[in-house]
Design a protein around this motif. Structure first.
Motif, PDB file in Angstrom:
ATOM      1  N   ALA A   6       0.849  -1.207   0.000  1.00 34.83           N
ATOM      2  CA  ALA A   6       0.000   0.000   0.000  1.00 34.83           C
ATOM      3  C   ALA A   6       0.877   1.247   0.000  1.00 34.83           C
ATOM      4  CB  ALA A   6      -0.925  -0.003   1.220  1.00 34.83           C
ATOM      5  N   GLY A   7       1.904   1.256   0.855  1.00 34.59           N
ATOM      6  CA  GLY A   7       2.788   2.424   0.927  1.00 34.59           C
ATOM      7  C   GLY A   7       3.481   2.674  -0.402  1.00 34.59           C
ATOM      8  N   GLY A   8       3.913   1.591  -1.066  1.00 35.21           N
ATOM      9  CA  GLY A   8       4.594   1.721  -2.356  1.00 35.21           C
ATOM     10  C   GLY A   8       3.652   2.248  -3.428  1.00 35.21           C
ATOM     11  N   VAL A   9       2.441   1.699  -3.471  1.00 35.30           N
ATOM     12  CA  VAL A   9       1.457   2.131  -4.485  1.00 35.30           C
ATOM     13  C   VAL A   9       1.149   3.619  -4.302  1.00 35.30           C
ATOM     14  CG1 VAL A   9      -0.970   1.923  -5.193  1.00 35.30           C
ATOM     15  CG2 VAL A   9       0.409  -0.133  -4.851  1.00 35.30           C
ATOM     16  N   PHE A  10       0.881   4.027  -3.062  1.00 36.95           N
ATOM     17  CA  PHE A  10       0.473   5.422  -2.849  1.00 36.95           C
ATOM     18  C   PHE A  10       1.645   6.393  -2.964  1.00 36.95           C
ATOM     19  CE2 PHE A  10      -3.494   3.526  -1.557  1.00 36.95           C
ATOM     20  CZ  PHE A  10      -4.417   4.452  -2.012  1.00 36.95           C
ATOM     21  N   THR A  11       2.861   5.936  -2.674  1.00 35.47           N
ATOM     22  CA  THR A  11       4.013   6.820  -2.914  1.00 35.47           C
ATOM     23  C   THR A  11       4.201   6.997  -4.417  1.00 35.47           C
ATOM     24  OG1 THR A  11       5.120   6.429  -0.828  1.00 35.47           O
ATOM     25  CG2 THR A  11       6.534   6.982  -2.692  1.00 35.47           C
ATOM     26  N   ALA A  12       4.082   5.904  -5.176  1.00 39.45           N
ATOM     27  CA  ALA A  12       4.200   6.000  -6.642  1.00 39.45           C
ATOM     28  C   ALA A  12       3.085   6.873  -7.212  1.00 39.45           C
ATOM     29  CB  ALA A  12       4.153   4.602  -7.260  1.00 39.45           C
ATOM     30  N   ALA A  13       1.936   6.879  -6.545  1.00 41.68           N
ATOM     31  CA  ALA A  13       0.774   7.643  -7.012  1.00 41.68           C
ATOM     32  C   ALA A  13       0.893   9.128  -6.679  1.00 41.68           C
ATOM     33  CB  ALA A  13      -0.494   7.095  -6.365  1.00 41.68           C
ATOM     34  N   ALA A 221      -5.996   3.820  -5.315  1.00 45.50           N
ATOM     35  CA  ALA A 221      -5.757   2.381  -5.162  1.00 45.50           C
ATOM     36  C   ALA A 221      -5.829   1.601  -6.474  1.00 45.50           C
ATOM     37  CB  ALA A 221      -6.752   1.797  -4.168  1.00 45.50           C
ATOM     38  N   MET A 222      -6.562   2.137  -7.484  1.00 45.39           N
ATOM     39  CA  MET A 222      -6.623   1.402  -8.755  1.00 45.39           C
ATOM     40  C   MET A 222      -5.235   1.229  -9.359  1.00 45.39           C
ATOM     41  SD  MET A 222     -10.102   2.577 -10.760  1.00 45.39           S
ATOM     42  CE  MET A 222     -10.152   4.294 -10.310  1.00 45.39           C
ATOM     43  N   ARG A 223      -4.328   2.111  -8.965  1.00 43.03           N
ATOM     44  CA  ARG A 223      -2.955   2.012  -9.464  1.00 43.03           C
ATOM     45  C   ARG A 223      -2.344   0.628  -9.155  1.00 43.03           C
ATOM     46  NH1 ARG A 223       0.609   6.354 -10.570  1.00 43.03           N
ATOM     47  NH2 ARG A 223       2.626   5.482 -11.125  1.00 43.03           N
ATOM     48  N   ALA A 224      -2.814   0.015  -8.084  1.00 42.94           N
ATOM     49  CA  ALA A 224      -2.295  -1.320  -7.722  1.00 42.94           C
ATOM     50  C   ALA A 224      -2.494  -2.310  -8.869  1.00 42.94           C
ATOM     51  CB  ALA A 224      -2.993  -1.830  -6.460  1.00 42.94           C
TER      52      ALA A 224
END
Ligand SMILES: C[S@@+](CC[C@H](N)C(=O)[O-])C[C@H]1O[C@@H](n2cnc3c(N)ncnc32)[C@H](O)[C@@H]1O
Length: 266
Positions: A6-13, A221-224
């Motif tokens: 989650a942390g990786g996805v939202f940092t990338a986002a 979150a869709m970025r996941a």
């Protein structure tokens, strides 16, 4: 989602998340705090704080005699929050898994669009509730069933054409469906031992240009769904996603939300 992912996805986002801050996260964070109403001097935990949409208004409400711990795994979003909150010394951003955070005791723990990402939503919520003082309040903000929930499956289907393992319930990024009506949310929180549970419904619809629909996909979150996909595959996902939105007639974004507050017995 596991906390590191989650942390990786939202940092990338980060960049796209920021582009939706003024339109989405900040107003809904402000509206959450208009319901949770921390008092001057209160100690607050903002769990899954992102870039501080609800932590900043909470810090203003508690004032210099209070304290807000804003905790999230996405270091990139915390940096955005620190920039917004400059001068609010009572607000401290910390990169940490909220499921192992042992600060407190708090007067209020609020978790805005976060609980449904916990791998075990019940255990995660219990953990957050355990950080409260006796009589302290727990607040959850989540999407209403007829709002954001209509868009995410379209994004999931668009990505599942590239990644069949995303098909169906196993590919979902969160457990929103368990708490997406006032009745379900009340039953869930009461089952966790809270009393005096009240749910406020927030209606909030805004225009959705296709390009903005894509930054929403990339900024949340869709970025996941596309993490690790190559560029050509991502381009095909975008095309399918936008076609899916058009087919469903989704030219506006319904951000309808629920804000629930309950209390642990004194
Ligand atoms: C949809 S964002 C919401 C952010 C913020 N509350 C807001 O409303 O703008 C969800 C956030 O939950 C965070 N998150 C999910 N699981 C977490 C965990 N176990 N520990 C810390 N943060 C977590 C993500 O990193 C992400 O920033």
């Amino acid at each position: 989602m596991n906390p590191e992912f989650a942390g990786g996805v939202f940092t990338a986002a980060g960049a796209q998340f920021a582009s939706w801050y003024a339109r989405l996260w900040r107003p809904l964070g402000e509206l959450t705090v208009a319901v949770t109403r921390p008092s001057p001097g209160d100690r607050v935990l903002d769990a899954c704080c992102g870039s501080g949409a609800s932590a900043v208004p909470a810090a203003i409400a508690v004032g210099p005699s209070g304290h807000v711990d804003a905790v999230d795994m996405a270091g990139g979003l915390l940096d955005q929050g620190r920039a917004t909150a400059a001068g609010l010394d009572q607000l401290v951003f910390t990169e940490h898994d909220v499921l192992t955070w042992d600060g407190g005791p708090y007067d209020l723990v609020q978790c805005v669009y976060g609980v449904f990402f916990f791998p075990d939503m019940d255990a995660g919520a219990r953990r957050l509730i355990s950080r409260l003082r006796p009589g302290g309040r727990f607040a959850v903000t989540t999407w209403r069933h007829d709002g954001m929930a209509r868009i995410v499956p379209i994004g999931q289907a668009a990505a599942a054409a590239e990644r069949p393992e995303l098909t169906g319930p196993a590919g979902r990024v969160g457990s929103q469906g368990r708490i997406d009506t006032p009745e379900k949310l009340t039953t869930w929180l009461t089952g966790l031992g809270l009393v005096d549970v009240e749910v406020e419904e927030i209606g909030f619809v805004q225009p959705l240009h296709p390009e903005d629909a894509w930054t929403l996909f990339l900024g949340a979150a869709m970025r996941a769904f596309i993490t690790g996909m190559d560029e050509a595959a991502v381009a095909r996902v975008k095309e399918r996603y936008l076609a899916g939105l058009a087919e469903a007639g989704l030219t506006s974004l319904d951000c309808g939300s629920l804000v629930a507050v309950g209390r642990v017995p004194a």
